[in-house]
Design an enzyme around this catalytic site. Sequence first.
Site, PDB file in Angstrom:
ATOM      1  N   SER A   1       0.820  -0.822   0.087  1.00 47.67           N
ATOM      2  CA  SER A   1      -0.156  -0.013  -0.021  1.00 47.67           C
ATOM      3  C   SER A   1       0.817   1.223  -0.022  1.00 47.67           C
ATOM      4  O   SER A   1       1.834   1.307  -0.761  1.00 47.67           O
ATOM      5  CB  SER A   1      -0.877  -0.204   1.305  1.00 47.67           C
ATOM      6  OG  SER A   1      -1.574   0.958   1.275  1.00 47.67           O
TER       7      SER A   1
ATOM      8  N   ARG B   1      -5.619   4.380  -0.910  1.00 42.38           N
ATOM      9  CA  ARG B   1      -6.909   4.257  -0.136  1.00 42.38           C
ATOM     10  C   ARG B   1      -7.647   3.496  -0.491  1.00 42.38           C
ATOM     11  O   ARG B   1      -8.791   3.161  -0.078  1.00 42.38           O
ATOM     12  CB  ARG B   1      -7.081   5.830   0.103  1.00 42.38           C
ATOM     13  CG  ARG B   1      -7.358   6.120   1.715  1.00 42.38           C
ATOM     14  CD  ARG B   1      -8.042   7.290   1.868  1.00 42.38           C
ATOM     15  NE  ARG B   1      -7.718   8.451   1.163  1.00 42.38           N
ATOM     16  CZ  ARG B   1      -7.215   9.591   1.628  1.00 42.38           C
ATOM     17  NH1 ARG B   1      -7.179   9.801   2.949  1.00 42.38           N
ATOM     18  NH2 ARG B   1      -7.139  10.512   0.914  1.00 42.38           N
TER      19      ARG B   1
ATOM     20  N   VAL C   1      -6.741   4.506  10.491  1.00 44.15           N
ATOM     21  CA  VAL C   1      -5.551   4.703   9.680  1.00 44.15           C
ATOM     22  C   VAL C   1      -5.820   5.200   8.307  1.00 44.15           C
ATOM     23  O   VAL C   1      -7.115   5.171   7.884  1.00 44.15           O
ATOM     24  CB  VAL C   1      -4.743   3.381   9.354  1.00 44.15           C
ATOM     25  CG1 VAL C   1      -4.340   2.923  10.934  1.00 44.15           C
ATOM     26  CG2 VAL C   1      -5.657   2.300   8.793  1.00 44.15           C
ATOM     27  N   GLU C   2      -4.959   5.627   7.583  1.00 40.92           N
ATOM     28  CA  GLU C   2      -4.950   6.257   6.189  1.00 40.92           C
ATOM     29  C   GLU C   2      -6.240   7.274   5.949  1.00 40.92           C
ATOM     30  O   GLU C   2      -6.924   7.228   4.954  1.00 40.92           O
ATOM     31  CB  GLU C   2      -5.157   4.944   4.988  1.00 40.92           C
ATOM     32  CG  GLU C   2      -4.076   4.172   4.984  1.00 40.92           C
ATOM     33  CD  GLU C   2      -4.162   3.541   3.847  1.00 40.92           C
ATOM     34  OE1 GLU C   2      -5.049   3.394   2.873  1.00 40.92           O
ATOM     35  OE2 GLU C   2      -3.420   2.579   3.925  1.00 40.92           O
ATOM     36  N   GLY C   3      -6.100   8.344   7.077  1.00 40.41           N
ATOM     37  CA  GLY C   3      -7.040   9.287   6.952  1.00 40.41           C
ATOM     38  C   GLY C   3      -8.325   8.987   7.691  1.00 40.41           C
ATOM     39  O   GLY C   3      -8.974   8.128   7.402  1.00 40.41           O
TER      40      GLY C   3
END
Length: 804
Positions: free
Chosen positions: A207, A372, A494-496
């Site tokens: 990722s 994402r 996570v990731e925003g």
Amino acid sequence: MLWLFALLITIWGLFYYKTPIRWATAVLGMLLGAYILAFGLTPCSISLWSGLLLFAIPANIPVIRQQLFSRWIFKLMKRALPVMSQTEREALEAGNTWWDAELFSGNPDWKVLLDLPASRLSEEEQAFIDGPVETLCAMLNDWDITHNRKDLPPEVWSYIKQQKFCGMIIPKEYGGLAFSETAHSEIVMKIASRSTTAAVTVMVPNSLGPAKLLLNYGTEQQKNHYLPRLVTGAEIPAFALTGPQAGSDAGAMPDTGIVCYNQDKVLGIRLNWEKRYITLGPVSTVLGLAFKLYDPDHLIGDKENIGITVALIPTNTSGISIGKRHNPLDSAFQNGPNWGKDVFIPMDWIIGGVDQVGNGWKMLMQSLTTGRAVSLPALSVGAAKFTCRNTGAYARIRQQFNLPIGEFEGIEEPLARMAGETYILDAARKVTNAALDNGEKPAVISAILKYELTERMRRIVNDGMDIQGGSGICMGPKNYLGRLYQVIPVSITVEGANILTRTMMIFGQGAIRCHPYIQKEMAALQQDDLQQFDDVLFQHIGFFMHNLAASFWLGLTNARFHKVPGDKNTRRYYRHISRLSVGFALFADYALLTLGGSLKRKERLSGLFADVLSNLYLCSCVLKHNQDQGCPEDDASLLQWACQHSIYQAQQSLRAVFWRLPLRPLAWVLRSLIFPLGKPYSPPGDQLIHKTASLLLTDTSVRDRLTHGIYINSNADDATGRIEVAFKAVLAAAPIEAKIRLAQKQKQLSKGDPFKKLAEALTLGIITQDEAELFATAEQARLAAITVDDFSAEELMGGGFKAI
Ligand SMILES: Cc1cc2nc3c(=O)[nH]c(=O)nc-3n(C[C@H](O)[C@H](O)[C@H](O)COP(=O)(O)OP(=O)(O)OC[C@H]3O[C@@H](n4cnc5c(N)ncnc54)[C@H](O)[C@@H]3O)c2cc1C
């Protein structure tokens, strides 16, 4: 009156058909000419002519309208333009737009979506899923991993490295697997249906991480050195952005790099940082580190404050400390803090070399754009399918009040929600992967996928937990849902983090990127170009007026005459999406017009707009997915539940937007144009709920299609294998159970212990010997499936519970 009516209809038609100003002036002129011919020169016709001239002259002569009109709007908008930081601008500019822009246009061109080739796996990708992925899943025992070992077993680590699981996105020339996003997603989904720890471990290197950054921005030398080593697991990467002071606002990190010479006169950077929550950090051999670069002595150029930069740093470099481990909700993937004190690195450790200094944030945002949309959505769909299959089966196996609990209306509701939502999630995953594989990089859609799929997965698992009752609560090797439930907030954060993604990013970015004119207007304002601004502004006004005319017409007719694709089962949903899309475009424009830059701080409003856009996107994916699957007849309940639910949600959010719009009288006018006859859409009704829930209680091809791609086994000693076994056995014995029930009703048989009544039924000849054996097997499997773990006091105090 008739003439007035004709005038209004003509004006409506001119806007609806987006007539150019010149033609519109001519048509209105002709209409007024006809009026004068009919009635002569009256005070009314003279004032109408004057009105037309007042409109026509500035409208058709740009120089005049610029001075009389656009100049003032230009000044007003320039003042209202929100101040944007460099990081905000770079985040906003990442990726591109796709179907999201069509929805924003108010008139989506369905060809854009429907002509997209369906997501597909190559033979090699399918073989990898059927081979190494299946083997890896069989090796995983989540309880053993999360409770006993707090890590993956060594043989699993070795297998992951040996089979190149960490090199899925790396091209073949570097030894990688070079898989498509579709394959990447299928693999993560399958592993996630067995162990989230293993899924996260495999997911992270593929990722947002060093491999992706190297592929997009690395120098040839960096790629040749690192990529082959990342494929084989010779290097374990971690990506370090977050720190104690900088979480969601990662751009505010206090971590610094100073350009300087070391004692050997090598030009490089002296780094100081403190990071936390870094996945794979504790076992990493190479860190992708984000920091702010400064050049106070101007050793590499004129700029002192260069900006966020990313470098690849071996973790054994002097000055680096890899701390201990965090314990992320008892999941066992490696995660921990790290920090560096006066760590010196040469300039060529910067990803992309010295040419890429200061471009770190842009690099991260560009990489996040697609990342994402893949990993966390795949993990979420894996969890959703897993819950549907196992908890659905459990609802058929488990009996209370002499009935499978899944047959009670109360349980049907969450079951239908689980099935319908899972259908939506899988559709969104597949369609978005197809778009990514087709070269799209849709930033807003990525944010929608991340937010909606993790959030809906949370609801599905919650519903699953309610249905499982105590068997979901008592932790142990037999509990297949408890750990999944426990670990949900990781994917939410996570990731925003989700709240920020919903209330700031989806509509915040969408309003600028997807709107057909806003970005162009902003560019003209920034360049002080009045002529350009005037041109775009008038197109924008035409767009707004067209949407006004279209929403009233579509609202009045419920879009019945609107040209859309689809068949008798789907056409109405295409129409509903088109109708709501116009309403969305109109309200969005109104909010932008009345709130300007302050819309940025109206997160509640922005969140509701995000909900409308997300539901319209998800519903579009459902329709496309259904088409890609060949419109199977037996998927009809899922399709209808998914469409009705999404359209209802979009409608409710759009109506909630209305309550937060300023200038109430005008907002009321807009609402009556969009919804002239009240609320048109309802949520799925009782019959549909019943049919959709039943799909999870029966062993059908619909259930198999819905849960396709997850790990399934029939090992009676396995946590989920025993559910598969019991489900099949209970369904096979259902007719015998019905015979026994009937005999009980007719008072031929006693109630109570199943094995006792079985013996009685056999003696009385109510059932045959074969049937008795089938029934006994089903009862034993049922008992095994509802059993939960218990532990001695020593085991509870000292840990070390045995794996199943
Ligand atoms: C298990 C785990 C693994 C991780 N792995 C990595 C990794 O490998 N590398 C890495 O760099 N980072 C990693 N992270 C960090 C992760 O990306 C951050 O946790 C995340 O960005 C949120 O930061 P925070 O936890 O400090 O929360 P905060 O930023 O403090 O946010 C708290 C809450 O406030 C909300 N919020 C904040 N600002 C706003 C706003 N403007 N509007 C509305 N709501 C807002 C957030 O949505 C959130 O709900 C990981 C985190 C965890 C927990």
